[in-house]
Design a protein around this motif. Sequence first.
Motif, mmCIF file in Angstrom:
data_model
loop_
_atom_site.group_PDB
_atom_site.id
_atom_site.type_symbol
_atom_site.label_atom_id
_atom_site.label_comp_id
_atom_site.label_asym_id
_atom_site.label_seq_id
_atom_site.Cartn_x
_atom_site.Cartn_y
_atom_site.Cartn_z
ATOM 1 N N VAL A 101 48.211 52.077 51.569
ATOM 2 C CA VAL A 101 48.627 51.205 52.670
ATOM 3 C C VAL A 101 49.878 51.732 53.386
ATOM 4 O O VAL A 101 49.900 51.868 54.617
ATOM 5 N N THR A 141 41.533 43.170 52.108
ATOM 6 C CA THR A 141 42.527 43.387 53.163
ATOM 7 C C THR A 141 42.024 42.920 54.534
ATOM 8 O O THR A 141 42.823 42.597 55.408
ATOM 9 N N TYR A 165 45.370 51.130 57.480
ATOM 10 C CA TYR A 165 44.316 51.173 56.456
ATOM 11 C C TYR A 165 43.425 49.938 56.572
ATOM 12 O O TYR A 165 42.195 50.021 56.610
ATOM 13 N N ASN A 214 51.236 53.040 44.340
ATOM 14 C CA ASN A 214 51.480 51.949 45.290
ATOM 15 C C ASN A 214 51.121 50.613 44.677
ATOM 16 O O ASN A 214 51.682 49.585 45.019
ATOM 17 N N ASN A 215 50.126 50.654 43.797
ATOM 18 C CA ASN A 215 49.574 49.406 43.264
ATOM 19 C C ASN A 215 50.252 49.009 41.962
ATOM 20 O O ASN A 215 50.757 49.849 41.209
ATOM 21 N N LEU A 216 50.234 47.719 41.702
ATOM 22 C CA LEU A 216 50.989 47.169 40.579
ATOM 23 C C LEU A 216 50.494 47.671 39.214
ATOM 24 O O LEU A 216 51.295 48.119 38.387
ATOM 25 N N PHE A 219 51.328 51.181 38.204
ATOM 26 C CA PHE A 219 52.786 51.299 38.058
ATOM 27 C C PHE A 219 53.208 50.756 36.684
ATOM 28 O O PHE A 219 53.958 51.412 35.946
ATOM 29 N N VAL A 231 59.453 48.267 36.286
ATOM 30 C CA VAL A 231 58.647 47.806 37.429
ATOM 31 C C VAL A 231 59.565 47.064 38.389
ATOM 32 O O VAL A 231 60.374 46.237 37.955
ATOM 33 N N ASN A 232 59.462 47.367 39.671
ATOM 34 C CA ASN A 232 60.122 46.541 40.688
ATOM 35 C C ASN A 232 59.166 45.414 41.057
ATOM 36 O O ASN A 232 58.038 45.676 41.499
ATOM 37 N N VAL A 233 59.613 44.193 40.854
ATOM 38 C CA VAL A 233 58.798 43.030 41.222
ATOM 39 C C VAL A 233 59.186 42.648 42.647
ATOM 40 O O VAL A 233 60.334 42.245 42.893
ATOM 41 N N PHE A 234 58.219 42.774 43.556
ATOM 42 C CA PHE A 234 58.533 42.613 44.982
ATOM 43 C C PHE A 234 58.592 41.138 45.373
ATOM 44 O O PHE A 234 57.670 40.602 45.984
ATOM 45 N N ARG A 247 47.367 37.577 42.846
ATOM 46 C CA ARG A 247 46.207 38.343 43.292
ATOM 47 C C ARG A 247 45.021 38.095 42.364
ATOM 48 O O ARG A 247 45.183 37.637 41.233
ATOM 49 N N TYR A 249 42.722 39.989 40.300
ATOM 50 C CA TYR A 249 42.518 41.303 39.666
ATOM 51 C C TYR A 249 41.142 41.321 39.004
ATOM 52 O O TYR A 249 40.850 40.480 38.170
ATOM 53 N N VAL A 283 52.372 38.442 39.426
ATOM 54 C CA VAL A 283 52.935 39.726 39.000
ATOM 55 C C VAL A 283 53.508 39.593 37.584
ATOM 56 O O VAL A 283 53.238 40.433 36.718
ATOM 57 N N ARG A 306 57.990 43.071 49.582
ATOM 58 C CA ARG A 306 57.475 44.269 50.255
ATOM 59 C C ARG A 306 56.894 43.832 51.609
ATOM 60 O O ARG A 306 56.056 42.910 51.646
ATOM 61 N N ASP A 309 53.220 42.043 52.561
ATOM 62 C CA ASP A 309 52.570 41.361 51.442
ATOM 63 C C ASP A 309 52.345 39.886 51.749
ATOM 64 O O ASP A 309 53.186 39.250 52.388
HETATM 65 C C1 WQD Z 1 49.799 43.414 43.929
HETATM 66 C C2 WQD Z 1 50.999 42.490 43.757
HETATM 67 C C3 WQD Z 1 52.852 43.080 45.171
HETATM 68 C C4 WQD Z 1 53.615 46.937 43.217
HETATM 69 C C5 WQD Z 1 46.567 46.538 47.886
HETATM 70 C C6 WQD Z 1 46.053 46.768 49.271
HETATM 71 C C7 WQD Z 1 44.678 46.214 49.405
HETATM 72 C C8 WQD Z 1 43.763 46.720 48.292
HETATM 73 C C9 WQD Z 1 44.362 46.562 46.942
HETATM 74 C C10 WQD Z 1 42.558 48.591 49.094
HETATM 75 C C11 WQD Z 1 51.668 42.115 45.075
HETATM 76 C C12 WQD Z 1 53.211 43.261 43.713
HETATM 77 C C13 WQD Z 1 53.112 45.709 43.595
HETATM 78 C C14 WQD Z 1 54.900 46.995 42.598
HETATM 79 C C15 WQD Z 1 55.041 44.600 42.765
HETATM 80 N N1 WQD Z 1 43.496 48.108 48.431
HETATM 81 N N2 WQD Z 1 53.806 44.568 43.368
HETATM 82 N N3 WQD Z 1 55.553 45.813 42.395
HETATM 83 O O1 WQD Z 1 49.038 44.610 47.829
HETATM 84 O O2 WQD Z 1 47.394 43.037 46.725
HETATM 85 O O3 WQD Z 1 46.597 45.128 47.666
HETATM 86 O O4 WQD Z 1 45.669 47.126 46.935
HETATM 87 O O5 WQD Z 1 41.820 48.033 49.845
HETATM 88 O O6 WQD Z 1 44.229 46.587 50.662
HETATM 89 O O7 WQD Z 1 46.924 46.136 50.196
HETATM 90 O O8 WQD Z 1 47.939 45.228 45.621
HETATM 91 O O9 WQD Z 1 48.705 46.249 43.540
HETATM 92 O O10 WQD Z 1 49.918 46.810 45.690
HETATM 93 O O11 WQD Z 1 50.180 44.537 44.710
HETATM 94 O O12 WQD Z 1 55.689 43.558 42.552
HETATM 95 O O13 WQD Z 1 55.408 48.071 42.268
HETATM 96 O O14 WQD Z 1 52.000 43.192 43.002
HETATM 97 O O15 WQD Z 1 53.929 42.558 45.893
HETATM 98 O O16 WQD Z 1 52.117 40.794 44.944
HETATM 99 P P1 WQD Z 1 47.836 44.422 47.031
HETATM 100 P P2 WQD Z 1 49.189 45.816 44.870
#
Ligand code: WQD
Length: 353
Positions: A101, A141, A165, A214-216, A219, A231-234, A247, A249, A283, A306, A309
């Motif tokens: 993203v 998304t 994206y 990029n994804n939680l 990470f 982990v940085n909690v956004f 989310r 999952y 998270v 972030r 979000d």
């Molecule tokens: C999940 C939660 C963050 C990382 C993305 C794309 C989406 C889809 C899936 C492709 C959120 C929080 C994250 C971190 C955090 N991809 N977070 N610390 O944003 O729901 O979706 O991936 O299509 O299009 O946007 O997933 O895993 O990035 O975040 O606190 O280091 O974790 O703020 O609440 P997201 P994510």
Amino acid sequence: MDVVFAESALDRLGDMRILLAGGAGYIGTHIIVSLCAQGHVPIVVDDLSNSSKVAIERVERIVERPISFHQADLRDTDTLRRLFDQEGPDAVIHLAGLKAVGESVAQPLRYYDTNINATVSLLRVMAEKQVHKLIFSSSATVYGDPESLPLTEDSRVGGGISNPYGWTKFMIEQILRDIAPTDPRWQITLLRYFNPVGAHPSGLIGEDPAGIPNNLMPFIAQVAAGRRDHVNVFGDDYDTADGTGVRDYIHVMDLAEGHVAALNHLTNGVATYNLGTGQGTSVLQLIHAFSAACGAPIPYQITARRPGDVAACYCSPAKATRDLGWQATRTIDDACRDSWNWQSQNPAGYPAA
Ligand code: WQD
Ligand code: NAD
């Protein structure tokens, strides 16, 4: 007496040749396992821009058979034509594209070029070669900032999409809706994935992001493996139960099985399904579940939100359950266990090919 099968019944016998475009990646490799389990024959085309040939070798160990693999960019239409002639696929699962993203905000032309032009090239060749069955990897998304939850397939799309994206997924969905009426033989299913996590239980394949994840979930897994400090909690000031983002999952094996179900229920025109669990997880809940799975605390720090979000995003998977006979069966704890199994066996991801 001759036995005559309707086409759909034949498909259910599970002997289709399925081309996975982008099949060497995280989700594609898991779909290969599910396809083989149902007797289908997977064929992979991937340019390896975000994946490794080693992933295919690992899948071959799981399914105990060779997988036909072609390294090519989908935008190379002539190569794609030759590949279709050589392999004769019955259907295509289109996963190929770029998916980061933040990177898409910095490099929009690269994202529009890759995701849109790869799709146009693929559709052109499918039409020429009279292959009309297609499953496309769309994403939650497309719902942008949800008006209400849970998200159903009829929820508003496009409102609040905050990055290129996301727009490529929105645009490709529209391209597919425009293509379908041009030939009544098109059978197209758009699968809107929520947040795929976890790994095959063998630990042989899993998510292997390049650079900083990029994804939680990946990470958290890298923190657990000692590759990162914390982990940085956004943000912890969202309007959710514990203030952190929520989310839906979904275990990647449940997602993979959703593709096989979709393949077995293709219908003329375009159908759209949410693939999620219907359950929201925060998270902090995910961090605690992973900590239980790996048997160690996961250090974290609350940081700023972030940009882009949303507070919460989860679906109703009822339509997929009704039409495809599919539902997610694996839990967050299963996903954390399998993700940790993959990460601990492969702390640096796949080895160099
Ligand atoms: C999940 C939660 C963050 C990382 C993305 C794309 C989406 C889809 C899936 C492709 C959120 C929080 C994250 C971190 C955090 N991809 N977070 N610390 O944003 O729901 O979706 O991936 O299509 O299009 O946007 O997933 O895993 O990035 O975040 O606190 O280091 O974790 O703020 O609440 P997201 P994510
Ligand atoms: P991935 O990056 O692991 O897999 C995508 C694959 O496409 C990679 O192997 C890459 O090398 C290949 N590829 C990219 N451009 C190509 C091109 N021009 N020609 C040929 N191959 C090309 O990603 P993934 O997580 O497996 O996602 C698969 C699909 O699902 C993507 O379309 C993604 O946008 C979508 N999706 C992913 C998520 C997620 O969170 N992982 C969520 C929703 C939707």
